[in-house]
Each structure stands twice: as structure tokens, then as C-alpha cells.
Design a protein around this motif. Structure first.
Motif, PDB file in Angstrom:
ATOM      1  N   VAL A  30      97.600  38.978  54.031  1.00  7.77           N
ATOM      2  CA  VAL A  30      96.660  38.312  54.931  1.00  7.77           C
ATOM      3  C   VAL A  30      95.551  37.583  54.183  1.00  7.77           C
ATOM      4  O   VAL A  30      95.264  36.411  54.454  1.00  7.77           O
ATOM      5  N   TYR A  31      94.910  38.252  53.225  1.00  7.51           N
ATOM      6  CA  TYR A  31      93.795  37.608  52.525  1.00  7.51           C
ATOM      7  C   TYR A  31      94.266  36.404  51.717  1.00  7.51           C
ATOM      8  O   TYR A  31      93.614  35.352  51.713  1.00  7.51           O
ATOM      9  N   GLY A  32      95.404  36.543  51.063  1.00  2.00           N
ATOM     10  CA  GLY A  32      95.923  35.440  50.254  1.00  2.00           C
ATOM     11  C   GLY A  32      96.264  34.203  51.068  1.00  2.00           C
ATOM     12  O   GLY A  32      96.162  33.080  50.576  1.00  2.00           O
ATOM     13  N   LEU A  33      96.660  34.407  52.314  1.00  2.00           N
ATOM     14  CA  LEU A  33      97.047  33.290  53.182  1.00  2.00           C
ATOM     15  C   LEU A  33      95.870  32.691  53.949  1.00  2.00           C
ATOM     16  O   LEU A  33      95.986  31.597  54.496  1.00  2.00           O
ATOM     17  N   MET A  34      94.747  33.416  54.005  1.00  2.00           N
ATOM     18  CA  MET A  34      93.667  33.027  54.918  1.00  2.00           C
ATOM     19  C   MET A  34      93.113  31.633  54.644  1.00  2.00           C
ATOM     20  O   MET A  34      92.644  30.956  55.564  1.00  2.00           O
ATOM     21  N   SER A  35      93.160  31.165  53.418  1.00  2.00           N
ATOM     22  CA  SER A  35      92.621  29.834  53.118  1.00  2.00           C
ATOM     23  C   SER A  35      93.393  28.727  53.840  1.00  2.00           C
ATOM     24  O   SER A  35      92.893  27.613  53.998  1.00  2.00           O
ATOM     25  N   ARG A  36      94.616  29.029  54.300  1.00  2.00           N
ATOM     26  CA  ARG A  36      95.436  28.041  55.004  1.00  2.00           C
ATOM     27  C   ARG A  36      95.420  28.240  56.519  1.00  2.00           C
ATOM     28  O   ARG A  36      96.019  27.456  57.247  1.00  2.00           O
TER      29      ARG A  36
END
Length: 221
Positions: free
Chosen positions: A91-97
Motif C-alpha cells: 500500500v505505501y509503495g503504491l500510494m504515490s500513484r
């Protein structure tokens, strides 16, 4: 009897009323993140798909809710919505997108916070770090006049801890305390709006909604 009928009518129409303005909250080509399987969120996303083309990323909520996100992803995909299933750890890794986080609620507290599927706190925290809006889809029947249902773990109920750390791990099990919560407590400042069957409301307005829904005598049950 009339009051009871009003409650029954609300329960029967809650999904339609929450979803009626979905197209105003979700825009074309957006990437939406949700956690697990919420029937209200499911109806909301499917209603938006009638007007918009967008992508939903679903976190699978392992292990306490038996990977309910898989059922959500399958249901959305079957309705023609572009859907991606990911583990909670992504979740955190994807949040920028991510353009918007859409969550369901188990209970909405009087301070504007809520209990939600485990993993919701992770998503809301990551969204806050990236200034990503967090909206919650819920019927107003989930409002509660209580302020202090949460405790240090932020959960009401716990599942079997062996789902997180198996007893076969031997000595390690005796050295750690393992918790496997069903629900997270998400603070009001981490939520941008509640989308309910009676319109959209900021967390700061929840106490007013509760005042309208509950008699003063209902506060002490």
C-alpha cells in the motif's frame, strides 16, 4: 412502528443512496485504492463505473479477514472495472500513484473517527503522507454516540494470532506478543469526508448527525 419502518427503509436503500453521486467523486482515469470487501464501497465503485473508466487497486486484508480483498477484486473485475489485487504490504509503495482512497466503515464514532477493516489505518496513514484524499462510504446507521471504544491496539475484536505467527515457530512465539485485529481505529484528522445515504459530511460534522439520529436517553444504554 413508523420509526421502525423508517429504519428498515433506510437499510433497504442505503447502497443506492450512498452511490447516487459516485460519479461526482471518481473521475476518469483515476486510480482508486480500497481495502478488503465492503458492500457499500463495492456498490459505490460499480455505480461510478457506469459513468467513468478508472482503475481500482484492492488490498487483500490478510490474514484476519480471510483475504476478503480477493472477493472484492473478483466482483469488481466481473463488472468490467480494471482491478489490481495487491498484498497489504504494497500500500505505501503504491500510494504515490493513487488519486483517492475509498474505505468502508464498521462504526463511525462521535469524534469523527471510525473503526474499519484492519489495514485501513495503514492506507490512511500512507495517504496522509502523500496528501491523497481519503473518503469513507457508509450508511448513517453505523453512527454511534460513543467516543472511546478504542484502546491501545485500536481494535474491538481480535482473530487467532496464529494467522500472523504460527505456533510452530517455537521459541519465537514465547518472546513476542502477537495481535491480529479485525478492525483499525482511524482518527478523524485522517479522513477527508464521509459519503453517506444522506449526503457528504466532513468528520467534524459527525457529532451533529449523531445528535439528530439519537435521543439524549440513547447515550446511556
Amino acid at each position: 412502528m413508523e420509526a421502525i419502518q423508517d429504519v428498515l427503509d433506510e437499510l433497504e436503500t442505503v447502497y443506492d443512496n450512498v452511490s447516487k453521486n459516485a460519479k461526482d467523486h471518481i473521475h476518469s482515469d483515476e486510480i482508486i485504492l480500497t481495502i478488503g470487501k465492503s458492500s457499500t464501497v463495492e456498490a459505490f465503485l460499480k455505480a461510478a463505473a457506469s459513468h467513468r473508466k478508472y482503475t481500482v487497486i484492492v488490498a487483500d486484508t490478510a490474514p484476519s479477514l480471510v483475504y476478503s480483498g480477493r472477493g472484492m477484486a473478483q466482483s469488481l473485475s466481473s463488472s468490467g472495472i480494471s482491478t489490481v489485487l495487491v498484498p497489504d504490504s504494497s500500500v505505501y509503495g503504491l500510494m504515490s500513484r493513487i488519486n483517492k482512497v475509498v474505505l468502508g466503515a464498521h462504526a463511525i464514532l462521535a469524534n469523527g473517527g471510525m473503526f474499519a477493516t484492519t489495514g485501513s489505518l495503514l492506507a490512511a496513514t500512507a495517504a496522509r503522507a502523500h496528501s491523497t484524499p481519503v473518503v469513507v462510504c457508509s450508511g448513517q446507521f453505523k453512527l454511534t454516540p460513543q467516543w472511546n471504544l478504542y484502546h491501545e491496539y485500536g481494535a474491538l475484536d481480535f482473530a487467532d494470532p496464529s494467522g500472523v505467527l504460527g505456533f510452530e515457530e517455537g521459541d519465537l512465539v514465547d518472546k513476542v506478543d502477537v495481535v491480529n485485529p479485525y478492525y483499525d481505529y482511524v482518527r478523524p484528522e485522517m479522513i477527508d469526508a464521509y459519503i453517506t445515504n444522506d449526503g457528504d459530511h466532513p468528520p467534524s460534522s459527525v457529532h451533529r448527525l449523531i445528535k439528530e439520529a439519537y435521543d439524549d436517553e440513547d447515550y446511556e444504554l
